[in-house]
Enzyme design. Structure first.
Site, PDB file in Angstrom:
ATOM      1  N   SER A 128       0.831  -1.202   0.000  1.00 61.19           N
ATOM      2  CA  SER A 128       0.000   0.000   0.000  1.00 61.19           C
ATOM      3  C   SER A 128       0.871   1.259   0.000  1.00 61.19           C
ATOM      4  O   SER A 128       1.658   1.453  -0.914  1.00 61.19           O
ATOM      5  CB  SER A 128      -0.965  -0.052   1.188  1.00 61.19           C
ATOM      6  OG  SER A 128      -2.054   0.816   1.006  1.00 61.19           O
ATOM      7  N   ASP A 173      -5.851  -4.144  -2.106  1.00 60.48           N
ATOM      8  CA  ASP A 173      -4.769  -3.751  -1.206  1.00 60.48           C
ATOM      9  C   ASP A 173      -4.033  -4.941  -0.594  1.00 60.48           C
ATOM     10  O   ASP A 173      -4.648  -5.887  -0.098  1.00 60.48           O
ATOM     11  CB  ASP A 173      -5.356  -2.883  -0.087  1.00 60.48           C
ATOM     12  CG  ASP A 173      -4.310  -2.092   0.659  1.00 60.48           C
ATOM     13  OD1 ASP A 173      -3.482  -2.713   1.358  1.00 60.48           O
ATOM     14  OD2 ASP A 173      -4.326  -0.856   0.558  1.00 60.48           O
TER      15      ASP A 173
END
Length: 305
Positions: free
Chosen positions: A74, A186
């Site tokens: 991320s 993610d």
């Protein structure tokens, strides 16, 4: 003429050939030199709090601690890709201080999310002059999650902006990133701080940077408050499992910063610097221990991928 006794001749001959054998005897091999450890930097996710990674990098480099491998999830993939591409800590800091929400905001009407993610991909590629991951001077992996089976995906080559987009695609916020025929979300869902990935890439020592925060009940449930809480919840189960595999863990105190608090990027960098400074001796000690270990006399670990 007086003859030299045979016994004297024999003794001289043996002495001569003995000396020759000693002279021709190969010298003992030199002692194997202990090698430097392959150091990896594993950068965790946390939105704008990820700018703390820049402060950590600044301090490590100032002490001559330079990783050969960088992994990121991320926000960690965002900063990590820029660093692994060859940017200096001060170039990273300049990018952070100039970064605006509008650089990556592309709102959309979609049942899978309200941020498209294309602007994030374009922004990263622009900063990298469209350099693919395999051309980075440092080995790099961006970690994402496959939407079809929930398995970890590690991007070590190809379009860097696309890999970062996949790694940052928070479920129900970002529209899942499509690469080939697969969709990705993610990486924090499966590997919030990608230590295991760093070790699989051949690291001897892993420095993990944890910018996660525990979920709290006092978060405002606005759109961005929901985003903040979502990031805090993701990966809580596996964070400690990852950190146990690291040699050194750096934890900047950024829990008070919001995931989109871009105005506090300088504060995040400073927190990263302070946290890293406290760990410099520990890292140097880990390097010294490695150089005294049998592993330092062996070839560097072979990467699994």
């Amino acid at each position: 003429m007086k003859l030299i006794p045979f016994s004297i001749i024999t003794a001289l001959s043996l002495s001569f050939f003995g000396c020759q054998q000693i002279a021709e005897k190969p010298s003992p091999s030199t002692t194997t030199q202990a090698r430097e450890p392959v150091i990896a930097l594993a950068l965790g996710g946390g939105g704008a709090k990820g700018f703390a990674h820049i402060g950590v990098i600044k301090v490590l480099e100032s002490h001559g601690i330079r990783p050969k491998i960088v992994t990121g999830t991320s926000a960690g993939s965002f900063v990590g890709s820029l660093y692994a591409s060859g940017k200096t800590p001060y170039q990273l800091q300049r990018i952070a201080l100039q970064f605006k929400e509008s650089d990556i905001r592309d709102l959309t009407l979609n049942r899978q999310g309200f941020v498209l993610g294309q602007k994030l991909q374009n922004y990263v590629n622009q900063q990298l002059a469209n350099k693919p991951i395999e051309q980075f001077p440092l080995r790099f992996a961006a970690v994402a999650t496959r939407l079809d089976n929930g398995q970890k995906a590690e991007f070590i080559k190809g379009n860097a902006g696309q890999a970062v987009r996949a790694s940052c695609s928070i479920p129900n916020v970002f529209v899942p990133a499509t690469i080939g025929k697969l969709k990705y979300v993610d990486g924090g869902l499966v590997s919030p701080i990608p230590v295991a990935t760093a070790k699989a890439m051949g690291a001897d020592l892993v420095i993990a940077v944890d910018i996660s925060a525990r979920p709290t009940a006092d978060r405002p449930m606005s759109m961005w408050g929901l985003l903040d809480q979502t990031i805090n919840i993701m990966g809580q189960q596996s964070i400690q499992q990852e950190l146990r595999q690291a040699n050194v863990v750096i934890q900047p105190k950024v829990g008070h910063l919001g995931v989109l608090d871009l105005a506090s990027s300088n504060a995040a960098i400073l927190e990263g610097e302070q946290a890293a400074q406290l760990k410099v001796r520990e890292i140097q000690a880990a390097i010294a221990r490695f150089k005294q270990s049998p592993a330092a006399l062996q070839p560097a670990p072979r990467a699994k991928f």
